[in-house]
Design an enzyme around this catalytic site. Sequence first.
Site, PDB file in Angstrom:
ATOM      1  N   ASP A   8       0.820  -1.208   0.000  1.00 34.44           N
ATOM      2  CA  ASP A   8       0.000   0.000   0.000  1.00 34.44           C
ATOM      3  C   ASP A   8       0.859   1.266   0.000  1.00 34.44           C
ATOM      4  O   ASP A   8       1.820   1.383   0.763  1.00 34.44           O
ATOM      5  CB  ASP A   8      -0.906  -0.019   1.232  1.00 34.44           C
ATOM      6  N   THR A  24      -7.246   3.744  -0.929  1.00 33.88           N
ATOM      7  CA  THR A  24      -6.891   2.338  -0.806  1.00 33.88           C
ATOM      8  C   THR A  24      -7.957   1.385  -1.328  1.00 33.88           C
ATOM      9  O   THR A  24      -7.704   0.589  -2.234  1.00 33.88           O
ATOM     10  CB  THR A  24      -6.564   2.013   0.662  1.00 33.88           C
ATOM     11  N   ASN A  38     -13.001   5.012   0.867  1.00 34.60           N
ATOM     12  CA  ASN A  38     -12.545   4.105   1.927  1.00 34.60           C
ATOM     13  C   ASN A  38     -13.591   3.929   3.015  1.00 34.60           C
ATOM     14  O   ASN A  38     -13.588   2.929   3.736  1.00 34.60           O
ATOM     15  CB  ASN A  38     -11.264   4.644   2.569  1.00 34.60           C
ATOM     16  N   ASP A  77       2.510   2.713   3.162  1.00 31.82           N
ATOM     17  CA  ASP A  77       1.466   3.729   3.298  1.00 31.82           C
ATOM     18  C   ASP A  77       1.409   4.318   4.702  1.00 31.82           C
ATOM     19  O   ASP A  77       1.397   5.541   4.872  1.00 31.82           O
ATOM     20  CB  ASP A  77       0.111   3.114   2.944  1.00 31.82           C
ATOM     21  N   HIS A 119       2.173   8.202   5.647  1.00 34.86           N
ATOM     22  CA  HIS A 119       1.209   9.115   6.260  1.00 34.86           C
ATOM     23  C   HIS A 119       1.803   9.798   7.490  1.00 34.86           C
ATOM     24  O   HIS A 119       1.678  11.014   7.661  1.00 34.86           O
ATOM     25  CB  HIS A 119      -0.038   8.348   6.695  1.00 34.86           C
ATOM     26  N   ASP A 140      -1.576   0.487  -4.759  1.00 40.16           N
ATOM     27  CA  ASP A 140      -2.840   1.155  -5.056  1.00 40.16           C
ATOM     28  C   ASP A 140      -2.661   2.608  -5.489  1.00 40.16           C
ATOM     29  O   ASP A 140      -3.416   3.116  -6.311  1.00 40.16           O
ATOM     30  CB  ASP A 140      -3.779   1.080  -3.849  1.00 40.16           C
ATOM     31  N   HIS A 141      -1.676   3.290  -4.955  1.00 42.55           N
ATOM     32  CA  HIS A 141      -1.495   4.722  -5.205  1.00 42.55           C
ATOM     33  C   HIS A 141      -0.145   5.153  -4.662  1.00 42.55           C
ATOM     34  O   HIS A 141       0.567   4.367  -4.027  1.00 42.55           O
ATOM     35  CB  HIS A 141      -2.598   5.536  -4.527  1.00 42.55           C
TER      36      HIS A 141
END
Length: 439
Positions: free
Chosen positions: A36, A72, A93, A196, A200, A243-244
Amino acid sequence: MGHSAVLLCVALAILPACVTGAPVQRQHKLLLVSFDGFRWNYDQDVDTPNLDSMAQEGVKAQYMTPAFVTMTSPCHFTLVTGKYIENHGVVHNMFYNTTSTVRLPYHATLGIQRWWDNGSIPIWITAQRQGLKTGSFFYPGGNVTYQGEAVTMSRKEGVLHNYKNETEWRGNVDTVMKWFLEEDVSLVTLYFGEPDSTGHKYGPESQERKDMVKQVDRTVGYLRDSIKRHHLSDSLNLIITSDHGMTTVNKKASDLVEFHKFSNFTFQDIQFELLDYGPIGMLIPKEGMLEKVYSVLKDAHPRLHVYKKEDFPKNFHYANNPRITPLLMYSDLGYVIHGRVNVQFNNGEHGFNNQDMDMKTIFRAVGPSFKAGLEVEPFESVHVYELMCQLLGIVPEPNDGNPGILRPMLRSGSASLLSSQHHLVALLVGILTCLAKVL
């Protein structure tokens, strides 16, 4: 009985046997791994020998463009359905109900069946209907049922799950290997919540993120060693993707997008709001207030882009879904949307325009079906589903992908192209469609 009715009876009798009967000959299994929030260039400022060797021995994309919105669950569901987000319906999400105003957080939403099972059939169920066993380990959407069918083998992460535990990561890999060997599973989707979470908390340019990418790379090495150790190298195709991406949040006070400070805006005009979740916002104004709220917000901040649902840019393939509210908005790269109060304090964020380079992500693939040492041009994640169906030799559900886009990365003759049985399925579906119009 008329000729049309006879044809209908014959088609209905044959179709189930074609779809659920013995699949075409398949030699290879497939493991899809998602890390992720792995931005497309995270391997450029960190030594990643295992990802590098994977690219040398297989296929590497310059980058992959995720679907919009770059969150996600929506992006992961695009990978396993081949549909843009407006077409598969997992638009956020968070589960939300605009009538009751209920909003549930990410982890709770993972278990809400009606959020996921809304008409689209993911690849696990499609494969199972064609004679294969499948597995999902922590992958978003993999632990609910679709039209009453569950994934053969599945694991769901806990609410307080520690994404960073490298020892657990290796245990998860070991479990997946057992599924392939002992349960004869043909397809597994394996999810890791990093980098991920670290991105963050500390930001994408932080040393903590770089250290986490090293952990990801070590895990890729452990995974590939496990494949070799279990003698699966010649029978298992491996795809590693995400995912990103991730970008740094702009926290300069004068630039913040704060609804509670907008002139002439009041939440008293709002019936439902979904704000305070990165750069995406949804609003339902109270009856008769749509034009007023829109006129107030459309020029409220230079970094905020507010649209009526019907005017949202079509190239995002996002707004044309019943779950999308009458007012929809997103902010520029690095700017998050604050609602009634400021509650977002992440240093890194995603959810932004999928054309922003910071939102692009990775794609690596290696195995008996893939060419070696090939770097391909960037592509959209919506095409990965068709690739996976080719690798498994299954007939895909209707989707938005193009089966020809990623086929050049496959070795000659390695793709499980549609057999005569599959062509018969397509023919029968066409017959049924035509008969439905005349009966």
